[in-house]
Design an enzyme around this catalytic site. Structure first.
Site, PDB file in Angstrom:
ATOM      1  N   GLU A 369       0.809  -1.220   0.000  1.00 36.51           N
ATOM      2  CA  GLU A 369       0.000   0.000   0.000  1.00 36.51           C
ATOM      3  C   GLU A 369       0.845   1.274   0.000  1.00 36.51           C
ATOM      4  O   GLU A 369       0.498   2.263   0.633  1.00 36.51           O
ATOM      5  CB  GLU A 369      -1.010   0.004   1.150  1.00 36.51           C
ATOM      6  CG  GLU A 369      -2.108  -1.042   0.986  1.00 36.51           C
ATOM      7  CD  GLU A 369      -3.348  -0.778   1.829  1.00 36.51           C
ATOM      8  OE1 GLU A 369      -3.442   0.305   2.446  1.00 36.51           O
ATOM      9  OE2 GLU A 369      -4.210  -1.665   1.866  1.00 36.51           O
ATOM     10  N   HIS A 646      -1.987  -1.565  10.439  1.00 38.19           N
ATOM     11  CA  HIS A 646      -1.487  -2.941  10.426  1.00 38.19           C
ATOM     12  C   HIS A 646      -0.282  -3.057  11.354  1.00 38.19           C
ATOM     13  O   HIS A 646       0.455  -2.086  11.559  1.00 38.19           O
ATOM     14  CB  HIS A 646      -1.068  -3.362   9.024  1.00 38.19           C
ATOM     15  CG  HIS A 646      -2.207  -3.673   8.102  1.00 38.19           C
ATOM     16  ND1 HIS A 646      -2.439  -4.919   7.591  1.00 38.19           N
ATOM     17  CD2 HIS A 646      -3.179  -2.880   7.602  1.00 38.19           C
ATOM     18  CE1 HIS A 646      -3.508  -4.894   6.806  1.00 38.19           C
ATOM     19  NE2 HIS A 646      -3.964  -3.652   6.795  1.00 38.19           N
TER      20      HIS A 646
END
Length: 662
Positions: A369, A646
Site C-alpha cells: 500500500e 497494520h
C-alpha cells in the site's frame, strides 16, 4: 535480466510524462483536499471537541467554494494531461530500481559483509508491513491522515530500528515471566569506535532494562543491578555487530563498581539524543503520532521506555567493566529468554515476541500500500539511509497490462541490503470492485547474498504480494494464490543459471511476504486456509488450517482505536497486545454472526488472537540440498503505532550449512 532504473526507456518520454502529470496534478490535489476536509479522523475529532467556536466548520464553509472553483478551473488542463498521460503508460516499465551510489549514507550496507558459506551458517532477517500510504482522502477512511508526513516518519523509524547493531540479553529469571519485559529484537546505536562483535557478562536482579554510563555516570534504574558469574556467549557468523549479554536470575550478589557509582547520579537527558543521518530535528513528528514519554518508536527520542531500551557504554578491545569507555553510547531493547516462558511452549524451536522495534540487521523489507507517488519518494529517501537497493513504483497504469483501467500502481515496495539480480512483476487480472482500480499483483526478486570459495553464487528469492481485499471474495483470492505459485515457479526457472550436474548458484532461501487479506481462523476463509500454497510453504505462526499457534496475534488493528492513549505509542501498543483484554479491545477479530462489528470493550471469548492477514512464508523445497533452513525468530512489531492500521511482522531465518565453526 536488465533492471529498470527509470520508468521510461528514454528521456523524451520521461519529460512528456512529467509534463502530462503536471497538468493533472492540480486537479488531483484539489480533489484530494476537498474530500479530505469532509472525512475527519478520530484524532481530529478529539482535537475539535475542545473548540467551542466551531472554527473547523467555519473553515470548511469558506474553503469548500474555493476548492470547487479551482477544481472546475483545473479540469480542462487535467483532461489535456490525461490524454497525453494515458497512452504513455504502454511504454512505462513495471518498476523503478534504485541503487544508492554513495554507500557511506547506507548504514546497512556499511555493516554488511559478504557470506562465504563458511562456518555453521548465516541468518537473514525479513520484514513486511502494510503502511497505508494512499492519497490522503482515501487514507482517512482507514483513520490515518497526512500521508506525506507519515511516509517520512515510517521510513525514519524503520531505518533507525534496523540500523542499530544487535545486543542480545538472555535473562534466566525464575520470578519474572512477563513477555512484556523486553523485546528480543535488540538494537544498539554506535556513536563511535568499531563495530566488532562483542559479548558482555553483566549481572542484574530480575530487571527489564539497565543503564551503563561509565565510571562517572549515573543510572536511573529502578531496581538494583547485581553482579553474577554468567558465561560469555560467542556470536554466530550470521549475527553481525551483535553484543551478547547473559544474565542469571539470582537474587543475591554484590554490586559491581560501575553500578555502585551509577546509583548516586542521574543521566543527562540531552546526552541521550541522536542526530538522524539527514540532520533532522529530533523532535519532528507526524501529526498522527503524538510522542509521549516512554515512546520508543523513534529510537532517537530524548526519553525511552525502560522496558525497551538499554544504554551501554563499551570501550575498544576486551569488554571488561574496568575498561568501560565513555566515548560510546548504545541504545538497545532487551532480548529475554526466561526459563518459565520456555516451559509454556516447550515444542517451539524459535523465539517469538511482540516487539517495540524492527529487528536489528534487517536484511529485506517488503511493504504494501505504498500507492502515493510523492509518499513513495519520501519513504525511499529515508530507507536509503539503511538499504542500498530499493525497488519501488511497482505496477502498471491505465489499461496497459491488465483487463481494467488502473488509476494507481500495486503499492508494493522492496528494500534490500543485498544486491538485486533479477526482478519481475505480474498484475492480477481478476481484481474486483475498488481493488480493480489498483494494479495489485506480485513482485518477484532474486538477490545475491554471498559466494562460495569455488565462486558459486549464493542467491535467495523473495516474493512480495497484496491480494484482493474485499470480504467474500474467497474465490478471487484463491485464484490469485494459484497465479502467485505459477508466476514464482516461472520466475525461478527463467532466472536460474544452474543445473543439477553443474550448480553455478546455490539457493539459500525462498520467502513470500505480503498482505494476503485472509486469516487462519475465520470460517469465511476456509478455502484460502486449505490452499496448496501452504503445502509447499511453511507459516511459522500456523498449526494447521483454521488453527494458529497460541502466541500468534492478529495484524489488523481496529482503526477506531489508533489514537487511544493505551496504544498510540509503540511501547503502549506493545503492552496492550500482550494482554488478552488489550487484544480484544484493539485488534480486529474474525467476523461472527454472534458479535457486532464494534470491537471496543468486548469481553466475549473469541477464537484466536485477532485477524492475522499479514504473512511471512518460507519453503525448504528447491534449495541447496546440503543446507537446512529454519526459523530463528518471529516478531510482531509495534514501532509504527499511530502511523498505520497494520502490525508489521518480521522473521529471521537461519541457513545452516552443516559445517562446524572454524
Amino acid at each position: 535480466m536488465v533492471l529498470y532504473t527509470s520508468p521510461f526507456p528514454n528521456s523524451f518520454l520521461s519529460v512528456l510524462h512529467s509534463f502530462s502529470w503536471g497538468l493533472i496534478f492540480p486537479c488531483y490535489w484539489l480533489a484530494d483536499r476537498l474530500v479530505a476536509s469532509f472525512v475527519p479522523t478520530t484524532y481530529e475529532k478529539r482535537q475539535r471537541a475542545d473548540d467551542p467556536c466551531y472554527f473547523h466548520v467555519l473553515c470548511i464553509i469558506i474553503t469548500t467554494p474555493i476548492y470547487l472553483a479551482l477544481l472546475v478551473a483545473s479540469l480542462p488542463f487535467a483532461l489535456i494531461g490525461f490524454l497525453l498521460w494515458s497512452p504513455l503508460q504502454s511504454a512505462r516499465r513495471p518498476y523503478i530500481y534504485s541503487r544508492l551510489e554513495d554507500k557511506s549514507h547506507a548504514n546497512g550496507a556499511a555493516l554488511l559483509t559478504e557470506w562465504k558459506a563458511a562456518g555453521a551458517g548465516k541468518s537473514f532477517c525479513f520484514g513486511s508491513a502494510n503502511v497505508c500510504l494512499l492519497p490522503d482522502s482515501l487514507a482517512r477512511f482507514n483513520n490515518v491522515f497526512n500521508t506525506q508526513a507519515r511516509a517520512k516518519e515510517i521510513g525514519r523509524r524503520i531505518r533507525n530500528g534496523a540500523s542499530r547493531p544487535q545486543i542480545k540479553i538472555y535473562i534466566d529469571s525464575p520470578t519474572n515471566t512477563s513477555i512484556s519485559a523486553a523485546s528480543f529484537s535488540s538494537l544498539v546505536s554506535p556513536q563511535g569506535g568499531d563495530n566488532t562483535n562483542r559479548a558482555v557478562s553483566v549481572g542484574m536482579k530480575r530487571t527489564t532494562s539497565l543503564e551503563y554510563k561509565g565510571d562517572n555516570s549515573g543510572s536511573n534504574n529502578s531496581e538494583d543491578a547485581r553482579e553474577d558469574k554468567a558465561g560469555v556467549g560467542e556470536p554466530n557468523e550470521g549475527e553481525e555487530n551483535s553484543c551478547i549479554v547473559r544474565i542469571n536470575g539470582e537474587e543475591n550478589g554484590l554490586m559491581s563498581d560501575v553500578e555502585a557509582d551509577a546509583v548516586n547520579g542521574q543521566p543527562n537527558a540531552s546526552g541521550l539524543a541522536e542526530q538522524s543521518p539527514d540532520g533532522e530535528a529530533e523532535n519532528s513528528k507526524t501529526p498522527n503520532h503524538k510522542q509521549k514519554e516512554g515512546d520508543s518508536g523513534s529510537l532517537d527520542s530524548y526519553t525511552a521506555s525502560r522496558e525497551s531500551l538499554v544504554k551501554v557504554r563499551i570501550g575498544d578491545g576486551t569488554v571488561d567493566q574496568s575498561t568501560v569507555n565513555n566515548k560510546l553510547l548504545y541504545k538497545a531493547s532487551i532480548m529475554k529468554k526466561t526459563s518459565v516462558r520456555k516451559k509454556k511452549h516447550t515444542d517451539e524451536t524459535f523465539d517469538h515476541e511482540i516487539s517495540a522495534f524492527f529487528p536489528a540487521n534487517l536484511d529485506f523489507l517488503c511493504l504494501q500500500e505504498v500507492f502515493d507517488k510523492r509518499a513513495a519518494e519520501k519513504l525511499k529517501e529515508q530507507l536509503h539511509h539503511y538499504f542500498e537497493y530499493i525497488v519501488y513504483d511497482v505496477g502498471v497504469y491505465s489499461c496497459h497490462g491488465c483487463c481494467s483501467f488502473k488509476f494507481v500502481n500495486s503499492g508494493l515496495l522492496f528494500a534490500s541490503r543485498y544486491p538485486v539480480m533479477d526482478a519481475a512483476y505480474h498484475c492480477y487480472p481478476n481484481g474486483r470492485g475498488t481493488d480493480s482500480l489498483a494494479s495489485k499483483g506480485a513482485l518477484f526478486l532474486k538477490v545475491q547474498v554471498g559466494s562460495t570459495p569455488q565462486d558459486q553464487r549464493i542467491v535467495g528469492y523473495v516474493s512480495c504480494t497484496h491480494l484482493q481485499a474485499l470480504a467474500g471474495d474467497t474465490t478471487v483470492r484463491c485464484e490469485q494464490l494459484d497465479m502467485l505459485q505459477d508466476w514464482l515457479s516461472e520466475f525461478r526457472k527463467s532466472t536460474s543459471s544452474s543445473s543439477t550436474a553443474n550448480p553455478e548458484e546455490l539457493v539459500a532461501f525462498d520467502v513470500i511476504c505480503g498482505d494476503l487479506n485472509f486469516d487462519n481462523c475465520s470460517s469465511e476463509d476456509k478455502l484460502e486456509q486449505q490452499h496448496s500454497l501452504f503445502t509447499h510453504y511453511k507459516d511459522p505462526c500456523r498449526i494447521g488450517p483454521g488453527e494458529d499457534k497460541p502466541w500468534a496475534i492478529g495484524t489488523l488493528l481496529d482503526p477506531e482505536g489508533l489514537y487511544d492513549e493505551e496504544v498510540c505509542t509503540p511501547d503502549n501498543l506493545q503492552k496492550a497486545l500482550e494482554s488478552e483484554e488489550g487484544r480484544k479491545g484493539y485488534l480486529v477479530y474474525p467476523t461472527s454472526k454472534n458479535h457486532s462489528s464494534s470491537q471496543k470493550g468486548r469481553k466475549a471469548s473469541l477464537k484466536g488472537n485477532g485477524r492475522r492477514i499479514d504473512y511471512m512464508l518460507y519453503t525448504e523445497e528447491g534449495l541447496y540440498l546440503e543446507w537446512k533452513v529454519e526459523v530463528e525468530e518471529f516478531s510482531f512489531i509495534t514501532q509504527l503505532a499511530g502511523l498505520t492500521d497494520h502490525l508489521p511482522v518480521a522473521m529471521r531465518l537461519m541457513v545452516s550449512t552443516g559445517e562446524d565453526d572454524p
